[in-house]
Design an enzyme around this catalytic site. Structure first.
Site, short mmCIF file in Angstrom:
data_model
loop_
_atom_site.label_atom_id
_atom_site.label_comp_id
_atom_site.label_asym_id
_atom_site.label_seq_id
_atom_site.Cartn_x
_atom_site.Cartn_y
_atom_site.Cartn_z
N ASP A 91 25.26 80.19 -15.17
CA ASP A 91 25.67 78.80 -15.44
C ASP A 91 25.11 78.20 -16.74
O ASP A 91 24.68 77.04 -16.75
CB ASP A 91 25.27 77.89 -14.26
CG ASP A 91 25.93 78.30 -12.95
OD1 ASP A 91 26.68 79.29 -12.95
OD2 ASP A 91 25.70 77.64 -11.92
N ASP B 291 29.63 77.69 -13.02
CA ASP B 291 29.83 76.75 -11.94
C ASP B 291 31.22 76.19 -12.22
O ASP B 291 31.50 75.71 -13.34
CB ASP B 291 28.74 75.66 -12.04
CG ASP B 291 28.37 75.06 -10.70
OD1 ASP B 291 28.47 75.76 -9.67
OD2 ASP B 291 27.96 73.88 -10.69
N HIS C 212 33.86 73.96 -10.40
CA HIS C 212 34.19 73.13 -9.25
C HIS C 212 35.57 72.47 -9.36
O HIS C 212 35.95 72.00 -10.44
CB HIS C 212 33.16 72.01 -9.10
CG HIS C 212 31.77 72.46 -8.78
ND1 HIS C 212 31.49 73.42 -7.84
CD2 HIS C 212 30.56 72.06 -9.29
CE1 HIS C 212 30.18 73.58 -7.77
NE2 HIS C 212 29.59 72.77 -8.64
N SER D 109 29.82 68.67 -3.49
CA SER D 109 28.47 68.45 -4.00
C SER D 109 28.38 67.20 -4.89
O SER D 109 27.30 66.83 -5.33
CB SER D 109 27.98 69.68 -4.79
OG SER D 109 28.55 69.72 -6.07
N HIS E 177 30.14 67.39 -12.15
CA HIS E 177 29.76 68.35 -13.20
C HIS E 177 30.60 69.61 -13.08
O HIS E 177 31.08 69.94 -12.00
CB HIS E 177 28.27 68.71 -13.08
CG HIS E 177 27.95 69.45 -11.80
ND1 HIS E 177 27.75 68.81 -10.60
CD2 HIS E 177 27.86 70.78 -11.53
CE1 HIS E 177 27.53 69.71 -9.65
NE2 HIS E 177 27.60 70.92 -10.19
N LYS F 277 32.28 80.54 -9.85
CA LYS F 277 31.76 80.29 -8.50
C LYS F 277 31.81 78.80 -8.20
O LYS F 277 32.09 78.00 -9.09
CB LYS F 277 30.33 80.80 -8.40
CG LYS F 277 29.38 80.03 -9.32
CD LYS F 277 27.98 80.54 -9.14
CE LYS F 277 26.96 79.67 -9.81
NZ LYS F 277 26.96 78.26 -9.42
N GLU G 25 28.20 74.41 -1.32
CA GLU G 25 27.51 74.15 -2.59
C GLU G 25 27.84 75.23 -3.61
O GLU G 25 28.01 74.95 -4.79
CB GLU G 25 25.99 74.10 -2.36
CG GLU G 25 25.51 72.89 -1.58
CD GLU G 25 25.46 71.63 -2.44
OE1 GLU G 25 25.85 71.66 -3.61
OE2 GLU G 25 25.02 70.59 -1.90
N ALA H 34 20.31 76.73 -12.96
CA ALA H 34 18.96 76.20 -13.08
C ALA H 34 18.02 77.00 -12.18
O ALA H 34 18.42 77.44 -11.11
CB ALA H 34 18.94 74.73 -12.66
N CYS I 232 20.73 77.54 -8.82
CA CYS I 232 21.62 78.70 -8.88
C CYS I 232 20.92 79.99 -9.26
O CYS I 232 21.29 81.06 -8.77
CB CYS I 232 22.80 78.38 -9.78
SG CYS I 232 23.88 77.14 -9.03
C1 VGL Z 1 23.59 74.02 -10.13
C2 VGL Z 1 23.25 71.99 -9.12
C3 VGL Z 1 24.58 71.90 -8.84
C4 VGL Z 1 23.00 75.19 -10.89
C5 VGL Z 1 24.94 73.95 -9.85
O1 VGL Z 1 23.73 75.85 -11.66
O2 VGL Z 1 21.79 75.46 -10.71
N1 VGL Z 1 22.75 73.06 -9.75
N2 VGL Z 1 25.42 72.88 -9.22
ZN ZN Z 2 27.50 72.68 -9.15
#
Ligand code: VGL
Ligand code: ZN
Length: 179
Positions: A9, A49, A51, A57, A68, A93, A100, A128, A132
């Site tokens: 990500d 990521d 979505h 989420s 996001h 993903k 989530e 992060a 993830c």
């Molecule tokens: C993530 C919060 C929401 C990540 C993804 O990539 O760590 N964190 N969606």
């Molecule tokens: Zn996310």
């Protein structure tokens, strides 16, 4: 057997200026590119990521995060500092609105892809650390892979101070090596 680098990500929305910016998230670019170019890996993958706009989420759906990484938006694009020529495969993903989708293995072909290439060892980097990266690395261990996390190529959201360090501790305890 083979080794893979999994870049989690590393997208505009998770870097400074983005919708869910990870502090200093952009600083990991050089180390990620260095790893990708090192010749150490048989396969380099990047997850996104990815979505739908009504993802569960998001705060407006009752979730914990601001909107996001909505599919096809600029925020969901890989960060420009990432050397795209070194990325062999992109895995999207977080497409199921009801989960989530923190792990790159959740609802994707990632496990099948790695098995198909004979990968037995992965290095996980990106964003992060406390979400993830952590969940992907834990699932990789569950898949029976050897897992390394390069701590200079990850950054955490740190909703609570120290979340990133606690995530790395949890990974060590689960059997990952943290360099
Ligand atoms: C993530 C919060 C929401 C990540 C993804 O990539 O760590 N964190 N969606
Ligand atoms: Zn996310």
């Amino acid at each position: 057997m083979a080794r893979a680098l999994i870049v989690i990500d590393f997208q505009n929305d998770f870097t400074p200026g983005g919708a869910l910016a990870v502090p200093q998230g952009d600083e990991i670019a050089a180390r990620i590119n260095e790893l990708a170019e090192s010749g150490h890996f048989d396969l380099v993958l990047a997850t996104r990521d990815w979505h739908p706009s009504d993802h569960g989420s998001f705060t407006e759906q009752g979730g914990p995060w601001p909107v996001h990484c909505v599919q096809e938006t600029a925020g969901a694009e890989l960060h420009a500092a990432l050397d795209r020529s070194r990325i062999d495969v992109i895995v999207d993903k977080g497409q199921d609105p009801k989960t989530e989708g923190y792990s790159g293995f959740e609802g994707t072909e990632l496990a099948k892809l790695l098995r198909g290439r004979g990968v037995d060892e992965v290095t996980v980097v990106g964003l992060a650390t406390d979400y993830c990266v952590k969940n992907t690395a834990l699932d990789a261990l569950r898949e029976g892979l050897r897992v390394t996390v390069d701590s200079s190529a990850v950054r955490g959201v740190n909703v609570e101070p120290g979340d990133d360090e606690r995530a790395l501790d949890e990974l060590r305890a689960a059997g990952a090596s943290v360099d």
